[in-house]
Scaffold this motif. Structure first.
Motif, PDB file in Angstrom:
ATOM      1  N   THR A 186      -6.723  14.648 -11.380  1.00 19.33           N
ATOM      2  CA  THR A 186      -7.184  13.387 -11.936  1.00 19.33           C
ATOM      3  C   THR A 186      -6.063  12.356 -11.878  1.00 19.33           C
ATOM      4  OG1 THR A 186      -8.607  14.590 -13.430  1.00 19.33           O
ATOM      5  CG2 THR A 186      -8.165  12.320 -13.981  1.00 19.33           C
ATOM      6  N   ALA A 187      -6.395  11.163 -11.468  1.00 18.79           N
ATOM      7  CA  ALA A 187      -5.397  10.092 -11.359  1.00 18.79           C
ATOM      8  C   ALA A 187      -5.226   9.387 -12.704  1.00 18.79           C
ATOM      9  CB  ALA A 187      -5.831   9.093 -10.305  1.00 18.79           C
ATOM     10  N   PHE A 188      -3.999   9.007 -12.964  1.00 16.27           N
ATOM     11  CA  PHE A 188      -3.711   8.234 -14.163  1.00 16.27           C
ATOM     12  C   PHE A 188      -4.101   6.782 -13.930  1.00 16.27           C
ATOM     13  CE2 PHE A 188      -0.397  11.535 -15.007  1.00 16.27           C
ATOM     14  CZ  PHE A 188      -0.822  11.883 -16.275  1.00 16.27           C
ATOM     15  N   GLU A 189      -4.486   6.135 -15.007  1.00 15.93           N
ATOM     16  CA  GLU A 189      -4.734   4.699 -14.976  1.00 15.93           C
ATOM     17  C   GLU A 189      -3.703   4.036 -15.872  1.00 15.93           C
ATOM     18  OE1 GLU A 189      -8.605   3.112 -15.222  1.00 15.93           O
ATOM     19  OE2 GLU A 189      -9.541   4.929 -14.470  1.00 15.93           O
ATOM     20  N   LYS A 190      -3.208   2.881 -15.445  1.00 16.07           N
ATOM     21  CA  LYS A 190      -2.214   2.151 -16.220  1.00 16.07           C
ATOM     22  C   LYS A 190      -2.884   1.355 -17.329  1.00 16.07           C
ATOM     23  CE  LYS A 190       1.379   1.400 -12.784  1.00 16.07           C
ATOM     24  NZ  LYS A 190       2.177   0.366 -12.092  1.00 16.07           N
ATOM     25  N   ILE A 191      -2.209   1.339 -18.468  1.00 14.22           N
ATOM     26  CA  ILE A 191      -2.619   0.506 -19.600  1.00 14.22           C
ATOM     27  C   ILE A 191      -1.464  -0.450 -19.853  1.00 14.22           C
ATOM     28  CG2 ILE A 191      -3.226   0.466 -22.046  1.00 14.22           C
ATOM     29  CD1 ILE A 191      -3.964   3.452 -21.749  1.00 14.22           C
ATOM     30  N   ASP A 192      -1.717  -1.725 -19.804  1.00 14.90           N
ATOM     31  CA  ASP A 192      -0.685  -2.723 -20.068  1.00 14.90           C
ATOM     32  C   ASP A 192      -0.160  -2.500 -21.492  1.00 14.90           C
ATOM     33  OD1 ASP A 192       0.743  -5.064 -20.732  1.00 14.90           O
ATOM     34  OD2 ASP A 192      -0.463  -6.250 -19.356  1.00 14.90           O
ATOM     35  N   GLY A 193       1.152  -2.387 -21.634  1.00 12.88           N
ATOM     36  CA  GLY A 193       1.759  -2.133 -22.941  1.00 12.88           C
ATOM     37  C   GLY A 193       1.386  -3.175 -23.976  1.00 12.88           C
ATOM     38  N   SER A 194       1.280  -4.424 -23.549  1.00 14.83           N
ATOM     39  CA  SER A 194       0.958  -5.497 -24.491  1.00 14.83           C
ATOM     40  C   SER A 194      -0.502  -5.458 -24.949  1.00 14.83           C
ATOM     41  CB  SER A 194       1.274  -6.862 -23.872  1.00 14.83           C
ATOM     42  OG  SER A 194       0.452  -7.093 -22.751  1.00 14.83           O
ATOM     43  N   SER A 195      -1.339  -4.640 -24.314  1.00 18.77           N
ATOM     44  CA  SER A 195      -2.754  -4.567 -24.705  1.00 18.77           C
ATOM     45  C   SER A 195      -3.009  -3.520 -25.792  1.00 18.77           C
ATOM     46  CB  SER A 195      -3.632  -4.272 -23.482  1.00 18.77           C
ATOM     47  OG  SER A 195      -3.431  -2.941 -23.037  1.00 18.77           O
ATOM     48  N   ILE A 196      -2.003  -2.705 -26.117  1.00 18.77           N
ATOM     49  CA  ILE A 196      -2.172  -1.687 -27.167  1.00 18.77           C
ATOM     50  C   ILE A 196      -2.266  -2.371 -28.522  1.00 18.77           C
ATOM     51  CG2 ILE A 196      -1.090   0.286 -28.331  1.00 18.77           C
ATOM     52  CD1 ILE A 196      -2.151   0.970 -25.579  1.00 18.77           C
ATOM     53  N   LYS A 197      -3.333  -2.082 -29.231  1.00 25.97           N
ATOM     54  CA  LYS A 197      -3.577  -2.651 -30.564  1.00 25.97           C
ATOM     55  C   LYS A 197      -3.842  -1.525 -31.558  1.00 25.97           C
ATOM     56  CE  LYS A 197      -3.838  -6.841 -28.776  1.00 25.97           C
ATOM     57  NZ  LYS A 197      -2.586  -7.171 -28.189  1.00 25.97           N
TER      58      LYS A 197
END
Length: 87
Positions: free
Chosen positions: A2-13
């Protein structure tokens, strides 16, 4: 695999939950366990450590959505560790 997907650090709430664990950029060290809600200290850590992105194989869960273990596609098995001889 399974491939990882990136999550923008600034979008973590605070309150965000994902269907799979979230990892740091190395893909090995876990930032947040699957189904666990991010807390304010997670958000603060991302800012303090200037983390540009995190990785996950899961998806963002809605506020009241239960964690469905069938939601995660098959992950690669981890090799067992070999026993270590004591000194």
């Amino acid at each position: 695999m399974t491939a990882f997907e990136k999550i923008d650090g600034s979008s973590i709430k605070a309150g965000m939950r994902f269907s799979a664990p979230i990892f740091f950029a190395d893909g090995k060290n876990m930032f947040l366990a699957e189904g666990k809600a991010a807390r304010q200290y997670h958000v603060d850590a991302v800012k303090r450590w200037n983390i540009p992105f995190l990785l996950t194989c899961g998806r963002l869960l809605s506020e009241n959505e239960p964690l469905d273990n069938n939601d995660i596609s098959e992950l690669e098995e981890v090799d067992e560790l070999e026993p270590v001889d004591e000194l």
